[in-house]
Design a protein around this motif. Structure first.
Motif, mmCIF file in Angstrom:
data_model
loop_
_atom_site.group_PDB
_atom_site.id
_atom_site.type_symbol
_atom_site.label_atom_id
_atom_site.label_comp_id
_atom_site.label_asym_id
_atom_site.label_seq_id
_atom_site.Cartn_x
_atom_site.Cartn_y
_atom_site.Cartn_z
ATOM 1 N N ASP A 126 0.929 -1.178 -0.062
ATOM 2 C CA ASP A 126 0.121 0.379 -0.055
ATOM 3 C C ASP A 126 0.945 0.636 0.415
ATOM 4 O O ASP A 126 1.440 1.477 0.918
ATOM 5 C CB ASP A 126 -0.720 -0.182 0.947
ATOM 6 C CG ASP A 126 -1.980 -0.842 1.289
ATOM 7 O OD1 ASP A 126 -1.968 -1.567 0.377
ATOM 8 O OD2 ASP A 126 -2.507 -1.162 2.009
ATOM 9 N N GLY A 127 0.207 2.513 -0.758
ATOM 10 C CA GLY A 127 1.739 3.145 -1.070
ATOM 11 C C GLY A 127 2.235 2.898 -1.632
ATOM 12 O O GLY A 127 3.249 4.216 -2.683
ATOM 13 N N GLU A 128 2.757 2.601 -2.274
ATOM 14 C CA GLU A 128 3.777 2.285 -3.385
ATOM 15 C C GLU A 128 3.334 1.432 -4.919
ATOM 16 O O GLU A 128 2.645 1.821 -5.215
ATOM 17 C CB GLU A 128 4.879 0.477 -3.047
ATOM 18 C CG GLU A 128 5.857 0.709 -1.486
ATOM 19 C CD GLU A 128 6.735 1.472 -1.595
ATOM 20 O OE1 GLU A 128 7.168 1.627 -2.610
ATOM 21 O OE2 GLU A 128 6.925 1.525 -0.281
ATOM 22 N N PRO A 129 4.294 2.211 -5.527
ATOM 23 C CA PRO A 129 5.293 3.103 -5.932
ATOM 24 C C PRO A 129 5.813 4.229 -5.251
ATOM 25 O O PRO A 129 4.703 5.151 -5.419
ATOM 26 C CB PRO A 129 6.249 2.744 -6.971
ATOM 27 C CG PRO A 129 5.173 2.540 -7.596
ATOM 28 C CD PRO A 129 4.280 2.558 -6.959
ATOM 29 N N THR A 130 6.624 4.640 -4.657
ATOM 30 C CA THR A 130 6.584 6.150 -3.771
ATOM 31 C C THR A 130 7.649 6.800 -4.750
ATOM 32 O O THR A 130 7.878 8.210 -5.006
ATOM 33 C CB THR A 130 7.085 6.069 -2.914
ATOM 34 O OG1 THR A 130 8.348 5.583 -2.767
ATOM 35 C CG2 THR A 130 6.094 5.305 -1.333
ATOM 36 N N ASN A 131 8.897 6.256 -5.676
ATOM 37 C CA ASN A 131 10.141 7.076 -6.014
ATOM 38 C C ASN A 131 10.802 8.078 -5.007
ATOM 39 O O ASN A 131 11.091 8.911 -5.217
ATOM 40 C CB ASN A 131 9.814 7.780 -7.220
ATOM 41 C CG ASN A 131 10.974 8.495 -7.873
ATOM 42 O OD1 ASN A 131 11.686 7.770 -7.871
ATOM 43 N ND2 ASN A 131 11.026 9.639 -8.491
ATOM 44 N N SER A 132 10.856 7.382 -3.768
ATOM 45 C CA SER A 132 11.788 8.863 -2.973
ATOM 46 C C SER A 132 12.512 9.461 -3.259
ATOM 47 O O SER A 132 13.741 8.070 -3.315
ATOM 48 C CB SER A 132 11.657 8.088 -0.741
ATOM 49 O OG SER A 132 12.109 8.374 -0.524
ATOM 50 N N GLY A 133 13.169 9.776 -2.558
ATOM 51 C CA GLY A 133 13.980 10.911 -3.437
ATOM 52 C C GLY A 133 14.388 10.920 -4.581
ATOM 53 O O GLY A 133 15.163 11.812 -5.284
ATOM 54 N N GLY A 134 13.509 10.974 -5.531
ATOM 55 C CA GLY A 134 13.673 10.829 -7.095
ATOM 56 C C GLY A 134 14.468 9.963 -7.669
ATOM 57 O O GLY A 134 15.021 9.791 -8.464
ATOM 58 N N ILE A 135 14.495 8.831 -6.214
ATOM 59 C CA ILE A 135 15.726 7.910 -7.265
ATOM 60 C C ILE A 135 15.406 6.266 -7.073
ATOM 61 O O ILE A 135 16.616 4.948 -7.438
ATOM 62 C CB ILE A 135 17.270 7.448 -6.051
ATOM 63 C CG1 ILE A 135 16.956 7.304 -5.182
ATOM 64 C CG2 ILE A 135 17.935 9.406 -6.416
ATOM 65 C CD1 ILE A 135 18.185 7.430 -3.629
ATOM 66 N N GLU A 136 14.464 5.914 -6.981
ATOM 67 C CA GLU A 136 13.738 4.647 -6.696
ATOM 68 C C GLU A 136 12.883 4.224 -8.179
ATOM 69 O O GLU A 136 11.487 4.544 -8.758
ATOM 70 C CB GLU A 136 13.079 4.543 -4.986
ATOM 71 C CG GLU A 136 13.660 4.347 -4.171
ATOM 72 C CD GLU A 136 12.157 4.656 -2.915
ATOM 73 O OE1 GLU A 136 12.911 4.598 -2.476
ATOM 74 O OE2 GLU A 136 11.193 4.528 -3.111
ATOM 75 N N HIS A 137 14.025 3.282 -8.736
ATOM 76 C CA HIS A 137 12.913 2.826 -10.213
ATOM 77 C C HIS A 137 13.736 1.717 -10.046
ATOM 78 O O HIS A 137 12.720 1.621 -10.953
ATOM 79 C CB HIS A 137 14.429 3.709 -11.338
ATOM 80 C CG HIS A 137 14.332 5.233 -10.460
ATOM 81 N ND1 HIS A 137 13.325 5.993 -11.568
ATOM 82 C CD2 HIS A 137 15.538 5.743 -10.633
ATOM 83 C CE1 HIS A 137 13.664 6.756 -10.743
ATOM 84 N NE2 HIS A 137 14.685 7.281 -10.975
ATOM 85 N N CYS A 138 13.622 0.757 -9.416
ATOM 86 C CA CYS A 138 13.761 -1.020 -9.349
ATOM 87 C C CYS A 138 12.365 -1.317 -8.401
ATOM 88 O O CYS A 138 12.627 -1.052 -7.212
ATOM 89 C CB CYS A 138 15.159 -1.201 -9.682
ATOM 90 S SG CYS A 138 16.258 -0.569 -10.574
ATOM 91 N N VAL A 139 12.245 -2.913 -8.689
ATOM 92 C CA VAL A 139 10.682 -2.945 -7.636
ATOM 93 C C VAL A 139 12.186 -4.834 -7.505
ATOM 94 O O VAL A 139 12.656 -5.621 -7.451
ATOM 95 C CB VAL A 139 9.926 -3.202 -9.100
ATOM 96 C CG1 VAL A 139 9.170 -4.207 -7.876
ATOM 97 C CG2 VAL A 139 9.884 -2.204 -10.066
#
Length: 224
Positions: free
Chosen positions: A186-199
């Protein structure tokens, strides 16, 4: 003279029937292969091979496979005239680790890689083995993966990324994750910090998270 004509007609009839059966088998049973040199580096895992009799011609080999409901393709070894039929579509590249822990599910095979790597290194490792980082496109496949991982206590990379288009996660075959089964927390994906690009599939929640591709996790390779 009449006997010779009869024999010639009979020979033509048998040849035509053999040709029709062979062609029909190719159309209806997806018989791609006629000899080992045609396999384009593919092979059939031993536990899924159907061994037919020796001394069969290629057309007889194809016809035999066409008569079997579980035969997907054939190998015809010219030196021994041995016909080997491959059960269903359990095909994997010759350099895939089919005897080193690979687990089969329906028409694909999977290997848990226990060495932690970055997403890119994990992806390249799977490619080197002849596969790709796992994609999970159905509840049934997800259930299989969970069973595969139930004895381990670690997170694993999945093959999805939104590197090319932020927020649009794509499997390695180019298909959109949104078009298939999804198991985001729940709430994902978030791209926290603008650097989250993989699962990554996280244990023990068994949910998907987007994280930095530079982090290191174990992985699962998938083979067609």
């Amino acid at each position: 003279m009449q006997k010779n004509q009869f024999r010639f007609c009979l020979y033509c009839f048998v040849s035509c029937v053999s040709f029709v059966v062979t062609v029909s088998g190719n159309d209806n049973k997806n018989l791609k292969f006629t000899k080992e040199t045609d396999l384009d580096s593919y092979t059939c895992p031993g536990q899924h091979a159907l061994y037919f009799k020796d001394n069969l011609s290629i057309s007889q080999c194809l016809a035999t496979c066409a008569d079997s409901e579980v035969c997907f393709g054939v190998f015809h070894r010219q030196e021994s005239s041995r016909c080997i039929g491959c059960r269903d579509k359990f095909l994997t590249r010759r350099n895939a680790p089919i005897l080193l822990g690979t687990t089969f599910y329906r028409r694909r095979s999977y290997l848990v890689v226990t060495n932690a790597k970055t997403w890119t290194d994990a992806k390249n490792h799977c490619l080197e083995l002849g596969g790709y980082l796992v994609d999970i496109k159905s509840p049934a496949e997800n259930a299989f993966i969970e069973k595969l991982l139930e004895s381990v206590n670690f997170d694993v990379w999945l093959g999805a990324t939104d590197m090319e288009n932020e927020g649009v996660f794509i499997w390695q075959d180019g298909s959109n994750v949104n078009n298939y089964f999804q198991n985001w927390k729940d709430g994902e994906p978030t791209n926290s910090g603008g650097i989250e690009h993989c699962v990554v599939r996280v244990n023990p929640t068994r949910k998907w998270y987007d994280v930095s591709c530079g982090r290191t996790y174990r992985s699962v390779c998938e083979f067609d």
